[in-house]
Structure formats: C-alpha cells, structure tokens
Design a protein around this motif. Structure first.
Motif: not given
Length: 225
Positions: A15-17, A19-25, A171-177
């Motif tokens: 979930v965490l990793i 989601l972060t990688v997808v947001m960066i890509l 919330s992790w999605y919005f923090l990355n956004l």
C-alpha cells in the motif's frame, strides 16, 4: 485515550510504497505529456520591442553614475516623459490580462490542455486509491500531533480512538499530491510544468505591463540623482 496500532509490514509493501511510487511516476508522466501538448508560441513583434526597451532602461539605470548628468536626464526623459515616453502608459490604456487571455485562442487552448493534464490523472488516481486502498492505515508520523490534524491525516477512517499520528491511505495520497513538489523540482528541474499555478502568477496574467516592471523605477531613481 488514543490507541496504539501495530502496522503490518504487508501494508507497507503493498500500500504505502506502491502508492508513493505511482504518484511519482504519474507526476513525471504528466510533466512530459504537458511538454508534448504545449504549443510553440509565435513571437509578437510588439512584445519583443517592449522587452528591448526594458533592457535598455535597465542598462541606463545601472550606468547612471558613469555618464554625465545632462546625458542621463535626456535619456530619462526619453523613457519616462509623460507625453511620449517609451515607459509611460496612459491611464485607461493598461493591458487587461483577462481580456488578453480570452482573446488569444492559443493561450486559452494551452490553459485547457494544462487543466486536462492535471485533472484527468488526479481523478483516475484518486478513484484507484479509493477503490483498492480505502480504509488502510498506511503509516505513522514519528512525532505527536494535536487533534486538529485528525481530519487531514485520517481521511476515510472513522475511529476517534486511534492516535492522530497514524495516516490513512487516502490521506497519504493527498500528502503526496501536495508534498512532492520539491522532489519534482530535483528530478525535473526548477522550470518544470508541475506547478502551473505558480508559473501563471509569476507571468502576471500573460501580459507585459511596463508600470509593473522594475525598469519603470528609472524615474524614481533619477529623481534622487
């Protein structure tokens, strides 16, 4: 009393990793798509001429102490004369950025392309996160927070007994956004297409206004000469 949780390592790995990688890509992909969709502007002769006037006025201000006072006053009048000065803008004739934006079809089309390149990926990514990762507690902040941060960090989790420092997947999605801007600046450079709002504010409404330029203070500096 807030309840402490033991996070499963599988949540970190699945979930965490991801989601972060997808947001960066997605951010990097959106940058290159925006570059491909951006049309090449046709240089306007009037804008180029105004830019050259600004450069000349800036050089005059920088070299004010190296030329005779009479020559400087003559050049100052050439730029700042209220009747026909190159830097003087009569009242009521200033450029309207909104009117210029809507009158130029290429500029309006570029804005629409940028909005589409921003809205479509964000909508699809949020739907993906909301469908597959809704309800997960993905991470924990390593420092204590007050209750005011609960609605921001625990979106999608309706448990008031959980400590505020835990972060839900939504919330992790919005923090990355909103928090990956610095990372994109390191990867793509300072002049990247990720921060469209800031670029629009720096451009000042897509128009050139001599009264807002730093070279317009030639008049004020010359008064104390």
């Amino acid at each position: 009393m807030a309840e402490d949780l033991v996070l499963d390592t599988a949540i970190r790995d699945w979930v965490l990793i991801p989601l972060t990688v997808v947001m960066i890509l997605i951010g990097i992909l959106r940058y290159f798509v925006s570059k491909l969709m951006q049309s090449q502007p046709t240089p306007d002769a009037k804008v180029v001429k105004e830019g050259q006037v600004v450069v000349r006025a800036r050089n005059l201000r920088a070299g004010a102490n190296f030329i005779p006072a009479k020559s400087f006053r003559a050049r100052r009048a050439y730029f700042s004369n209220e009747e026909n000065g190159l830097l003087h803008v009569p009242k009521g004739q200033g450029q309207n950025p909104q009117a210029q934006m809507f009158s130029d079809p290429n500029m309006a089309m570029d804005m629409m392309k940028k909005n589409l390149s921003m809205i479509i990926p964000q909508t699809l990514t949020f739907a993906w996160v909301n469908f597959f990762f809704s309800g997960f507690v993905a991470a924990k902040i390593p420092f204590p927070l007050t209750q005011r941060f609960r609605s921001m960090l625990q979106n999608g989790i309706d448990l008031s007994t959980v400590d505020v420092s835990y972060v839900s997947s939504r919330s992790w999605y919005f923090l990355n956004l909103f928090g990956l801007r610095g990372l994109f600046s390191l990867i793509l450079g300072e002049e990247n297409a990720m921060d469209d709002t800031q670029r629009m504010m720096q451009m000042g409404g897509f128009g050139f206004d001599p009264t807002k330029s730093d070279c317009y203070c030639v008049q004020r500096i010359a008064l104390v000469y």
